[in-house]
Design a protein around this motif. Sequence first.
Motif, PDB file in Angstrom:
ATOM      1  N   LEU A 211      79.251  45.374  30.835  1.00 14.26           N
ATOM      2  CA  LEU A 211      80.339  44.760  31.608  1.00 14.26           C
ATOM      3  C   LEU A 211      80.767  45.700  32.720  1.00 14.26           C
ATOM      4  O   LEU A 211      80.914  46.909  32.499  1.00 14.26           O
ATOM      5  CB  LEU A 211      81.515  44.487  30.677  1.00 14.26           C
ATOM      6  N   GLY A 212      80.942  45.133  33.877  1.00 13.48           N
ATOM      7  CA  GLY A 212      81.340  45.941  35.019  1.00 13.48           C
ATOM      8  C   GLY A 212      82.558  45.377  35.717  1.00 13.48           C
ATOM      9  O   GLY A 212      82.856  44.181  35.619  1.00 13.48           O
TER      10      GLY A 212
ATOM     11  N   VAL B 130      87.167  42.540  28.119  1.00 14.85           N
ATOM     12  CA  VAL B 130      87.067  43.869  28.701  1.00 14.85           C
ATOM     13  C   VAL B 130      88.305  44.107  29.555  1.00 14.85           C
ATOM     14  O   VAL B 130      88.809  43.177  30.190  1.00 14.85           O
ATOM     15  CB  VAL B 130      85.763  44.046  29.517  1.00 14.85           C
ATOM     16  N   TYR B 131      88.767  45.344  29.543  1.00 16.89           N
ATOM     17  CA  TYR B 131      89.993  45.698  30.238  1.00 16.89           C
ATOM     18  C   TYR B 131      89.725  46.779  31.281  1.00 16.89           C
ATOM     19  O   TYR B 131      88.841  47.624  31.103  1.00 16.89           O
ATOM     20  CB  TYR B 131      91.038  46.225  29.248  1.00 16.89           C
TER      21      TYR B 131
ATOM     22  N   ILE C 185      88.144  51.992  31.426  1.00 13.79           N
ATOM     23  CA  ILE C 185      87.591  50.713  31.030  1.00 13.79           C
ATOM     24  C   ILE C 185      87.454  50.712  29.517  1.00 13.79           C
ATOM     25  O   ILE C 185      87.059  51.717  28.916  1.00 13.79           O
ATOM     26  CB  ILE C 185      86.230  50.439  31.729  1.00 13.79           C
ATOM     27  N   SER C 186      87.815  49.603  28.915  1.00 13.66           N
ATOM     28  CA  SER C 186      87.671  49.477  27.473  1.00 13.66           C
ATOM     29  C   SER C 186      87.311  48.032  27.151  1.00 13.66           C
ATOM     30  O   SER C 186      87.462  47.144  27.985  1.00 13.66           O
ATOM     31  CB  SER C 186      88.963  49.876  26.752  1.00 13.66           C
TER      32      SER C 186
ATOM     33  N   SER D 239      92.409  42.148  32.718  1.00 11.85           N
ATOM     34  CA  SER D 239      91.649  41.665  31.571  1.00 11.85           C
ATOM     35  C   SER D 239      90.567  40.718  32.052  1.00 11.85           C
ATOM     36  O   SER D 239      90.742  40.023  33.061  1.00 11.85           O
ATOM     37  CB  SER D 239      92.556  40.926  30.585  1.00 11.85           C
ATOM     38  N   CYS D 240      89.481  40.681  31.315  1.00 12.79           N
ATOM     39  CA  CYS D 240      88.407  39.747  31.613  1.00 12.79           C
ATOM     40  C   CYS D 240      87.930  39.173  30.287  1.00 12.79           C
ATOM     41  O   CYS D 240      87.362  39.906  29.457  1.00 12.79           O
ATOM     42  CB  CYS D 240      87.271  40.440  32.344  1.00 12.79           C
ATOM     43  N   ALA D 241      88.189  37.895  30.087  1.00 13.35           N
ATOM     44  CA  ALA D 241      87.794  37.217  28.859  1.00 13.35           C
ATOM     45  C   ALA D 241      86.462  36.513  29.082  1.00 13.35           C
ATOM     46  O   ALA D 241      86.267  35.840  30.099  1.00 13.35           O
ATOM     47  CB  ALA D 241      88.856  36.219  28.448  1.00 13.35           C
ATOM     48  N   ALA D 242      85.569  36.669  28.125  1.00  8.88           N
ATOM     49  CA  ALA D 242      84.227  36.111  28.247  1.00  8.88           C
ATOM     50  C   ALA D 242      83.956  35.083  27.163  1.00  8.88           C
ATOM     51  O   ALA D 242      84.435  35.208  26.036  1.00  8.88           O
ATOM     52  CB  ALA D 242      83.196  37.233  28.156  1.00  8.88           C
TER      53      ALA D 242
END
Length: 125
Positions: free
Chosen positions: A34-35, A79-80, A70-71, A21-24
């Motif tokens: 997002l990459g 983003v996951y 990726i979602s 997971s990537c929290a922004a």
Amino acid sequence: QVQLVESGGGLVQAGGSLRLSCAASGRTFSSYTLGWFRQAPGKEREFVAASRYNGGDTKFADSVKGRFTISRDNAKNTVYLQMNSLKPEDTAVYYCAARLTLNIGLNFPSNYAYWGQGTQVTVSS
């Protein structure tokens, strides 16, 4: 300014799965491409997957096609990266990256303006 925080890395056996997971931070998350990139020891940072802004398409490196997805959840600014059928060669530090309205060159690290701190993924054989 966008801050990105990755989580979800760890140690898994070959054939297993992990979800990163990537929290922004920020208020215009949907406008960011997002990459996900990864970097193994002694190697250059390489492209893994990307999700184009405003509901655009997704893109994957050939090495992960059919195994990774990726979602993104724009309501959660997250983003996951779902990683299935993991292989030892997937071992690396995984980074998420963001760039406002990036539309070309999604696979080039230099095109991204913001980066997370990375999360380690280790796949044992």
